[in-house]
Design a protein around this motif. Structure first.
Motif, PDB file in Angstrom:
ATOM      1  N   ASP A   3       0.866  -1.166   0.000  1.00  0.00           N
ATOM      2  CA  ASP A   3       0.000   0.000   0.000  1.00  0.00           C
ATOM      3  C   ASP A   3       0.908   1.222   0.000  1.00  0.00           C
ATOM      4  O   ASP A   3       2.107   1.121   0.167  1.00  0.00           O
ATOM      5  N   ARG A   4       0.295   2.377  -0.184  1.00  0.00           N
ATOM      6  CA  ARG A   4       1.142   3.554  -0.377  1.00  0.00           C
ATOM      7  C   ARG A   4       1.981   3.853   0.848  1.00  0.00           C
ATOM      8  O   ARG A   4       3.093   4.320   0.751  1.00  0.00           O
ATOM      9  N   ARG A   5       1.434   3.572   2.016  1.00  0.00           N
ATOM     10  CA  ARG A   5       2.204   3.920   3.214  1.00  0.00           C
ATOM     11  C   ARG A   5       3.411   3.010   3.348  1.00  0.00           C
ATOM     12  O   ARG A   5       4.478   3.429   3.755  1.00  0.00           O
ATOM     13  N   GLY A 199      -5.917  14.703   8.005  1.00  0.00           N
ATOM     14  CA  GLY A 199      -6.444  13.344   7.820  1.00  0.00           C
ATOM     15  C   GLY A 199      -6.564  12.601   9.147  1.00  0.00           C
ATOM     16  O   GLY A 199      -6.567  13.202  10.220  1.00  0.00           O
ATOM     17  N   ASN A 200      -6.667  11.261   9.026  1.00  0.00           N
ATOM     18  CA  ASN A 200      -6.786  10.381  10.194  1.00  0.00           C
ATOM     19  C   ASN A 200      -8.031  10.668  11.026  1.00  0.00           C
ATOM     20  O   ASN A 200      -8.026  10.562  12.244  1.00  0.00           O
ATOM     21  N   VAL A 201      -9.101  11.063  10.365  1.00  0.00           N
ATOM     22  CA  VAL A 201     -10.398  11.246  11.035  1.00  0.00           C
ATOM     23  C   VAL A 201     -11.450  10.453  10.259  1.00  0.00           C
ATOM     24  O   VAL A 201     -11.404  10.385   9.035  1.00  0.00           O
ATOM     25  N   ALA A 202     -12.381   9.857  10.983  1.00  0.00           N
ATOM     26  CA  ALA A 202     -13.446   9.098  10.331  1.00  0.00           C
ATOM     27  C   ALA A 202     -14.380  10.048   9.591  1.00  0.00           C
ATOM     28  O   ALA A 202     -14.767  11.089  10.125  1.00  0.00           O
ATOM     29  N   LEU A 203     -14.699   9.675   8.364  1.00  0.00           N
ATOM     30  CA  LEU A 203     -15.603  10.493   7.545  1.00  0.00           C
ATOM     31  C   LEU A 203     -16.755   9.610   7.055  1.00  0.00           C
ATOM     32  O   LEU A 203     -16.607   8.397   6.948  1.00  0.00           O
TER      33      LEU A 203
ATOM     34  N   PHE B  56      -6.456   4.310  14.626  1.00  0.00           N
ATOM     35  CA  PHE B  56      -6.211   5.765  14.616  1.00  0.00           C
ATOM     36  C   PHE B  56      -4.988   6.159  15.439  1.00  0.00           C
ATOM     37  O   PHE B  56      -4.751   7.342  15.661  1.00  0.00           O
ATOM     38  N   ALA B 249     -10.268   6.584   6.398  1.00  0.00           N
ATOM     39  CA  ALA B 249      -9.142   6.939   7.265  1.00  0.00           C
ATOM     40  C   ALA B 249      -8.431   5.669   7.700  1.00  0.00           C
ATOM     41  O   ALA B 249      -9.041   4.606   7.716  1.00  0.00           O
ATOM     42  N   THR B 250      -7.203   5.822   8.046  1.00  0.00           N
ATOM     43  CA  THR B 250      -6.320   4.815   8.637  1.00  0.00           C
ATOM     44  C   THR B 250      -5.893   3.744   7.634  1.00  0.00           C
ATOM     45  O   THR B 250      -6.666   3.329   6.786  1.00  0.00           O
ATOM     46  N   PRO B 251      -4.629   3.317   7.736  1.00  0.00           N
ATOM     47  CA  PRO B 251      -4.095   2.344   6.782  1.00  0.00           C
ATOM     48  C   PRO B 251      -4.710   0.958   6.967  1.00  0.00           C
ATOM     49  O   PRO B 251      -4.753   0.432   8.073  1.00  0.00           O
TER      50      PRO B 251
END
Lengths: 220, 600
Positions: A3-5, A199-203, B56, B249-251
């Motif tokens: 994955d990209r990360r 980022g890193n927030v639920a949407l 998270f 969100a999150t990997p």
């Protein structure tokens, strides 16, 4: 599998291992420092033990939770001075040491893993050189110097590609230390805010790129 | 309590399944839904994504900012536990046949195996990919066609949930139109690729990953997957309702606590358990398939990893889905009178023709993407778009120095800063420090993209696994010795990737972050690095040239099947997991049919 990360992390790992080089040169430099020759037998078995292969991933860890921090008071003073020379406070965010970068670096160089042990030598040897240079030129330890004096020393080692031949070692130290300082700073909430990371927030839905921005960039 | 031990097991079982990942999970699901009593054996510990996924968590909560270490090879928060390139006490031996050729073998000793951390990229093999020998004379054809597998690709996509876009491009098939979920909307860096790649004749399509971009249709899908089976429909509908759509969100590689992506532990195993037909023993390190006097497998032996005790469990059929090479290891360690060279090995081909994916990567810095306003680029964790192979005609007409294709996995964006995000920037910053460094960090943050090539491998004789004559693991089980060599085709393909990525970076107005590699052996990632190892129990048209038949059934032992990637006689550029699941479902249908005929 990638994955990209993961990919970005690989790029990063290479950059951290070879601070003076641009990102990764190729896979083999990352994976196998000593390239194998045909017929080499290697037995793959881990020999290092740090936090182990099954740590609790949910809890938040204090720095030094898995191994003791090892810098002495003098080293920590120098570490903080250099952190804040690299990432000082400005109108957007605090300095690196104000958000725990010294603890981050102390934890890093105190870790039992090979890459970190290598960085330990680089950093602690660099400290000795830096203090020696400070005393030689200004008769004070580095942490006690004025910023202008600190810059006089660091300007000569801040870019390994331009550093004089006899300063290559210190320049590599400076590059490694800047990497660590940036790591310690930008992995914190303050660092993320400085970058306007949102980022890193639920949407509930994901909108993708804003059309106005695409237009502005000529990509609409 | 479906998690049992050797002493609390509730046999007799119809089928023993070894492993719990993509292939084994699918087999357990399909068989249990049809009333078959299954015992699943997993070498690692029980693993519960709902409570164990660090979704998270931020890097400052982890040691070393979450950086990778010898204990957690893909970073602290990677879902893999008790695994990685090295597993304590469970060594393997590697013998390279060329410079730099050590094969590295990623394992995950945990329920769900590698499906917990995988990239979720879910591409179908196309018609050419099943008949490569017919097309260009190299390697082996599969004994099955795309049309044989297509209905199972449809089913797997509907079951696990895969986003993507339909396409009419050559050898890049999709289902009948409604098996895929909508793809995520592209981010800015995607738009740049979409705009510029076509100038080079390179197509860009929506990516395909096993992530729920919306809730699954629990009203119609269960009926389509299990016609006439009310109970299965009800169980699946309930299971689908428990899965949440993506939180954007999150990997995914950390695992998903809300089951928005595919992991065996969140998608296959829960409904299989809900049938009441599945029992699971974890920490069960299987080392031997046992045979009855009738020439049929009657069970497996394992070591209880916690107590060290050796146990034996029995069933009417045995399915090996331990991962391609671990399955080979079990077969080769299962020696008996009629099978002195290992079980199901009358062809001598168990362990032969192992394959991986050709990997090569380039990253680039793109000035157009500097100093962008705040953007949430998390999407569904990457691969909003990708590049399928586009030069099939050039392959066929020998205009390229290699016969098979690759696809490009692409990404970028303002990702959560990690311990290395701002490392090694001197080539851009001139070595800045102080306030200037902070300004530079803001400027360059999010301006990097990467191109990952993933290419086909032609099978070769130099790549094989066997049992090491000396080394044993901590359980006393002889370990694998892996031989590896990339062929010229793979190396040339990797160089082509490098050159193409350089051209793409230029077309996007960017600069590559490291020189394009033209030395073939340096351009290609080491074997195993892509974690796409397949082959070793390859399927074929007859018992002399293959280990398994078109149903993934071993030629030599009629009630012994292989559910993992071992059956692949060829590894196209398409990531193997989706095909592993489709073939396992197909195999399981065949087992059901044989059970109905009382062959098993």
């Amino acid at each position: 599998m990638t994955d990209r990360r993961t990919t970005l992390k690989l790029v990063i790992a290479a950059a951290a291992a070879m601070p003076a080089l641009r990102a990764r040169a190729n896979y083999r430099d990352n994976l196998e420092p000593g390239a194998s020759e045909p017929g080499d037998v290697r037995r793959f078995e881990p020999t290092i033990h740090g936090y182990g292969p099954d740590p609790d991933l949910i809890k938040a860890y204090e720095k030094g939770a898995f191994w003791p921090l090892t810098m002495n008071a003098g080293q920590r003073q120098l570490a903080a001075a250099l952190c804040d020379l690299i990432i000082p406070a400005d109108e957007h965010s605090p300095s690196a040491s104000a958000v725990g970068a010294v603890d981050f670096i102390d934890e890093w160089i105190s870790a039992p893993y090979p890459k970190q042990r290598e960085d330990r030598d680089t950093v602690l040897n660099g400290f000795v050189w830096l203090d020696g240079e400070a005393r030689r030129r200004f008769e004070q330890p580095f942490a006690k110097l004025h910023e202008a004096q600190q810059r006089t020393i660091c300007d000569r080692i801040c870019d390994a590609s331009r550093a004089a031949a006899d300063l290559r070692g210190p320049a590599q130290f400076f590059a490694a230390y800047r990497n660590l300082t940036a790591a310690g700073f930008y992995t914190t909430l303050a660092g993320r805010k400085d970058l306007q990371y949102i980022g890193n927030v639920a949407l509930t839905h994901f909108d993708g790129a804003p059309v106005e921005l695409l237009r502005k960039l000529g990509l609409a | 309590m479906p998690f049992v031990t050797a002493s609390s097991q509730r046999g007799p079982y119809d089928v023993i399944i070894v492993g719990s990942g993509a292939g084994s999970g699918q087999a357990a699901y399909t068989l249990c839904m049809e009333g078959v009593r299954v015992l699943m054996l997993e070498a690692g510990r029980r693993y519960t994504p709902a409570t164990e996924s660090p979704m998270f968590q931020t890097p400052d909560m982890a040691p070393l900012g979450g950086a990778d270490t010898p204990d957690k090879n893909k970073g602290f928060y990677d879902a893999t536990v008790d695994g990685g390139w090295d597993v304590p006490g469970q060594p393997y031996v590697s013998v390279p046949d060329q410079w730099g050729g050590h094969f590295t073998w990623w394992r995950a000793r945990m329920l769900g195996g590698r499906t917990n951390h995988w990239g979720r990229i879910s591409l179908r093999n196309g018609p050419y990919d099943f008949k490569p020998h017919t097309r260009d004379g190299l390697g082996f054809d599969w004994p099955i066609t795309y049309d044989d597998v297509a209905p199972y690709y449809d089913k797997v996509e509907l079951l696990v949930g895969v986003y993507g876009g339909d396409t009419s491009l050559e050898n890049t098939p999709a289902g009948p139109g409604d098996t895929l979920l909508p793809p995520p909307k592209p981010i800015v860096s995607d738009h740049l690729l979409m705009k510029r790649a076509p100038r080079l004749g390179i197509p860009v399509l929506p990516g395909r990953r096993a992530v729920l971009t919306r809730a699954q249709d629990h009203r119609t899908i269960p009926g389509r997957l299990h016609p006439g089976n009310q109970r299965a429909q009800k169980i699946l509908a309930e299971a689908m309702k428990k899965r949440s759509p993506c939180l954007w969100a999150t990997p995914c590689g950390r695992g998903c606590a809300v089951a928005a992506n595919y992991q065996s532990t969140t998608v296959h195993i829960p409904p299989a358990l809900a049938t009441g037909n599945l029992d699971i023993i974890t920490d069960a390190m299987v080392y031997e398939v046992t045979m009855g006097k009738n020439g049929r497998a009657n069970g497996v032996r394992f070591v209880d990893a916690k107590t060290g005790k050796h146990e034996h469990v029995t069933g009417r059929a045995v399915v090996l889905g331990a991962s391609a090479y671990e399955t080979v290891r079990i077969l080769l360690n299962s020696k008996s009178g009629p099978f002195p060279n290992g079980l199901a090995n009358s062809s001598g081909l168990v362990g032969r023709y192992i394959l991986d994916t050709v990997g090569s990567s380039v990253s680039a810095q793109i000035p157009l993407l500097e100093s962008l306003p705040p953007l949430n680029d998390d999407a569904a964790d990457g691969l909003q778009v990708y590049v399928p192979w586009w030069l099939y005609k050039e392959n066929l007409s020998h205009k390229l120095p290699f016969p098979r294709g690759y696809h490009i996995e692409y990404g970028g964006g303002r990702q959560m800063p990690s311990a290395g995000t701002f490392a090694g920037l001197e080539w851009l910053t001139g070595g800045s420090y102080g306030k200037k460094f902070k300004e530079d960090a803001r400027r360059y943050y999010g301006s990097f993209v990467y191109y990952d090539g993933r290419g086909a491998m032609v099978p070769n004789d130099k790549s094989y696994v066997e049992i090491d004559p000396k080394v044993k693991d901590k359980f006393g089980i002889p370990v694998l010795r892996i031989h590896w060599q990339w062929g010229d085709y793979e190396q040339r393909q990797a160089v082509h990737m490098q050159q193409t990525f350089g051209e793409l970076a230029e077309a996007m107005g960017g600069r590559v972050t490291s020189p394009i590699v033209t030395d073939p052996l340096r351009a290609v990632a080491p074997g195993g690095y892509m974690i796409h190892e397949v082959g070793g129990t390859i399927m074929g048209a007859d018992a002399r040239s293959s280990v398994t038949n078109r149903w993934s059934q071993t030629w030599d032992v009629p009630n012994l099947f292989v559910a993992d990637g071992g059956v692949f006689p060829y590894n196209a550029d398409k990531n193997p997991t989706l095909t592993i699941m489709a073939l396992s479902w197909r195999m399981s249908d065949h087992i059901l049919e044989r059970m109905r005929r009382r062959d098993i």
